[in-house]
Design a protein around this motif. Structure first.
Motif, short mmCIF file in Angstrom:
data_model
loop_
_atom_site.label_atom_id
_atom_site.label_comp_id
_atom_site.label_asym_id
_atom_site.label_seq_id
_atom_site.Cartn_x
_atom_site.Cartn_y
_atom_site.Cartn_z
N GLU A 152 0.83 -1.21 0.00
CA GLU A 152 0.00 0.00 0.00
C GLU A 152 0.86 1.25 0.00
O GLU A 152 1.84 1.35 0.74
CB GLU A 152 -0.93 0.00 1.22
CG GLU A 152 -1.86 1.20 1.28
CD GLU A 152 -2.82 1.13 2.46
OE1 GLU A 152 -3.70 0.24 2.43
OE2 GLU A 152 -2.66 1.95 3.40
N VAL A 153 0.46 2.21 -0.84
CA VAL A 153 1.11 3.52 -0.86
C VAL A 153 0.02 4.59 -0.91
O VAL A 153 -1.12 4.32 -1.31
CB VAL A 153 2.07 3.70 -2.06
CG1 VAL A 153 3.22 2.72 -1.99
CG2 VAL A 153 1.31 3.56 -3.38
N SER A 154 0.37 5.80 -0.50
CA SER A 154 -0.54 6.93 -0.58
C SER A 154 -0.14 7.80 -1.76
O SER A 154 0.98 8.31 -1.81
CB SER A 154 -0.50 7.75 0.72
OG SER A 154 -1.33 8.90 0.60
N LEU A 155 -1.04 7.95 -2.72
CA LEU A 155 -0.82 8.80 -3.89
C LEU A 155 -1.79 9.97 -3.79
O LEU A 155 -2.78 10.07 -4.52
CB LEU A 155 -1.05 8.00 -5.18
CG LEU A 155 -0.26 6.69 -5.31
CD1 LEU A 155 -0.69 5.92 -6.55
CD2 LEU A 155 1.24 6.96 -5.33
N GLU A 156 -1.50 10.85 -2.87
CA GLU A 156 -2.44 11.92 -2.52
C GLU A 156 -2.76 12.78 -3.73
O GLU A 156 -1.87 13.28 -4.41
CB GLU A 156 -1.85 12.79 -1.41
CG GLU A 156 -2.83 13.82 -0.87
CD GLU A 156 -2.28 14.58 0.31
OE1 GLU A 156 -2.93 15.55 0.75
OE2 GLU A 156 -1.19 14.21 0.80
N GLY A 157 -4.06 12.96 -3.98
CA GLY A 157 -4.52 13.77 -5.10
C GLY A 157 -4.78 12.99 -6.36
O GLY A 157 -5.32 13.53 -7.33
N ALA A 158 -4.42 11.70 -6.41
CA ALA A 158 -4.54 10.91 -7.63
C ALA A 158 -5.98 10.50 -7.90
O ALA A 158 -6.72 10.13 -6.99
CB ALA A 158 -3.65 9.67 -7.55
N GLY A 178 5.56 5.89 -2.81
CA GLY A 178 4.55 6.93 -2.84
C GLY A 178 5.09 8.34 -2.75
O GLY A 178 4.32 9.29 -2.58
N LYS A 179 6.40 8.53 -2.89
CA LYS A 179 6.99 9.86 -2.86
C LYS A 179 6.93 10.48 -4.26
O LYS A 179 7.36 9.87 -5.23
CB LYS A 179 8.44 9.79 -2.39
CG LYS A 179 9.11 11.16 -2.33
CD LYS A 179 10.56 11.04 -1.86
CE LYS A 179 11.23 12.40 -1.82
NZ LYS A 179 12.66 12.30 -1.39
N GLU A 180 6.37 11.70 -4.34
CA GLU A 180 6.25 12.37 -5.62
C GLU A 180 7.63 12.79 -6.13
O GLU A 180 8.38 13.45 -5.42
CB GLU A 180 5.34 13.59 -5.51
CG GLU A 180 5.02 14.25 -6.84
CD GLU A 180 4.07 15.43 -6.69
OE1 GLU A 180 3.21 15.62 -7.56
OE2 GLU A 180 4.19 16.17 -5.68
#
Length: 321
Positions: free
Chosen positions: A140-146, A174-176
């Motif tokens: 699991e990763v967080s892709l905030e705004g995707a 998950g790092k932009e």
């Protein structure tokens, strides 16, 4: 019939005839100017076990269909033996996913990524384990705004409402790493308005390490390649139609979709050597009648150049969602 939409992707991934027209340096083209041929289909009888599918992918012999029915998010169908399962409970409990969803797959890794569009939470599963209901076996990763996701060799490409633009790249944690403003020439400061106008679909070609962005309403289909330093550069593009949508946005102070705007891309995917875009052609007011819809196929030669050819099919061969 809904099950015919499933077969659509199977036909694409099986591969079609070779492209012969070089797209580099080409101007805008109308759909009717492209060479076409009619697709033929073999039906798979899934009608009685499907609800309202919203997305479809394939890994190995497994059809993966986003289909919110019986409280499950995905329908998996094995083309080899016709076995099937429904997996991933919809909800906010352990192992559950929250709709709406967007999905993407990696043939190389035999994985599926499931993006929860409200939160940006993305989970990556092994397809064979998911078929056996191993719902807690994921990364699991967080892709905030995707809002849309394309699974890449070492991360993700996403479309969404990001601070610097609508296309962002994330690493496996998950790092932009980079954000691209695809439409910087338009003076639209409200990122939600920009995304609404210029939303679309992504497809990643693993062999060529090339990304296709196909907009829903805008004209330019763009292709990006990864550079040695890890950044992404636009390598080619193909403009479909007259560019009237972009002209209207440039001249307007109200950034809204109108009933006579044409829906271009419905979906996108890739195989080993090709990108495919499913072209709609109807308007948002449902007043424009079309005789054909099209699959436009782009040959990806290591992102040095792209050629384009369309494959037409009759509308009754596809169930629209």
């Amino acid at each position: 019939m809904c099950y015919l939409r499933c077969l659509f992707l199977v036909v694409l991934l099986a591969g079609l005839s070779a492209c012969s027209e070089d797209n580099r340096g080409k101007g805008r083209k109308a759909m009717e100017d492209l060479a076409t041929s009619e697709l033929l289909f073999q039906e798979i009888s899934l009608e009685t076990i499907l609800g309202r599918p919203f997305q479809i992918e394939i890994v190995d012999s497994i059809l993966i269909i986003g289909d919110n029915i019986d409280g499950k998010a995905l329908f998996l169908y094995n083309l080899s033996d016709s076995s099937w399962v429904r997996v991933l409970n919809i909800g906010q409990g352990p192992g559950e996913v929250l709709a709406p969803l967007a999905i993407d797959v990696s043939d190389r890794n035999h994985t599926i990524s499931v993006l929860q569009r409200q939160s940006g939470i993305c989970r990556r599963y092994r397809v064979d384990r998911l078929f056996n209901d191993s719902i807690f076996d994921f990364q699991e990763v967080s892709l905030e705004g995707a809002d849309r996701v394309a699974q890449m060799h070492d991360g993700y490409a996403c479309l969404g409402m990001f601070e610097q633009g609508i296309l962002s790249f994330f690493d496996a944690q998950g790092k932009e790493s980079e954000c691209i403003d695809l439409y910087s020439r338009f003076d639209i400061r409200d990122i939600s308005a920009k995304y609404r106008l210029f939303q679309g679909r992504l497809a990643f070609n693993e062999r060529a390490r090339c990304l296709m962005f196909a907009p829903s309403y805008a004209s330019e289909i763009a292709f990006y390649a990864e550079q040695d330093d890890g950044s992404w550069m636009k390598k080619d593009s193909f403009c479909l139609g007259t560019g009237g949508f972009e002209d209207r946005i440039s001249e307007s102070s109200g950034f809204e979709l109108l009933k006579d705007d044409i829906r271009n891309c419905m979906d996108a995917c890739s195989s080993e050597n090709y990108f495919y875009m499913l072209y709609d052609g109807t308007d948002l007011g449902h007043t424009r009648k079309i005789e054909f819809r099209y699959v436009i196929r782009f040959y990806c030669q290591w992102c040095i150049g792209l050629c384009v050819q369309s494959e037409s099919y009759r509308p009754q061969y596809l169930c629209l969602v």
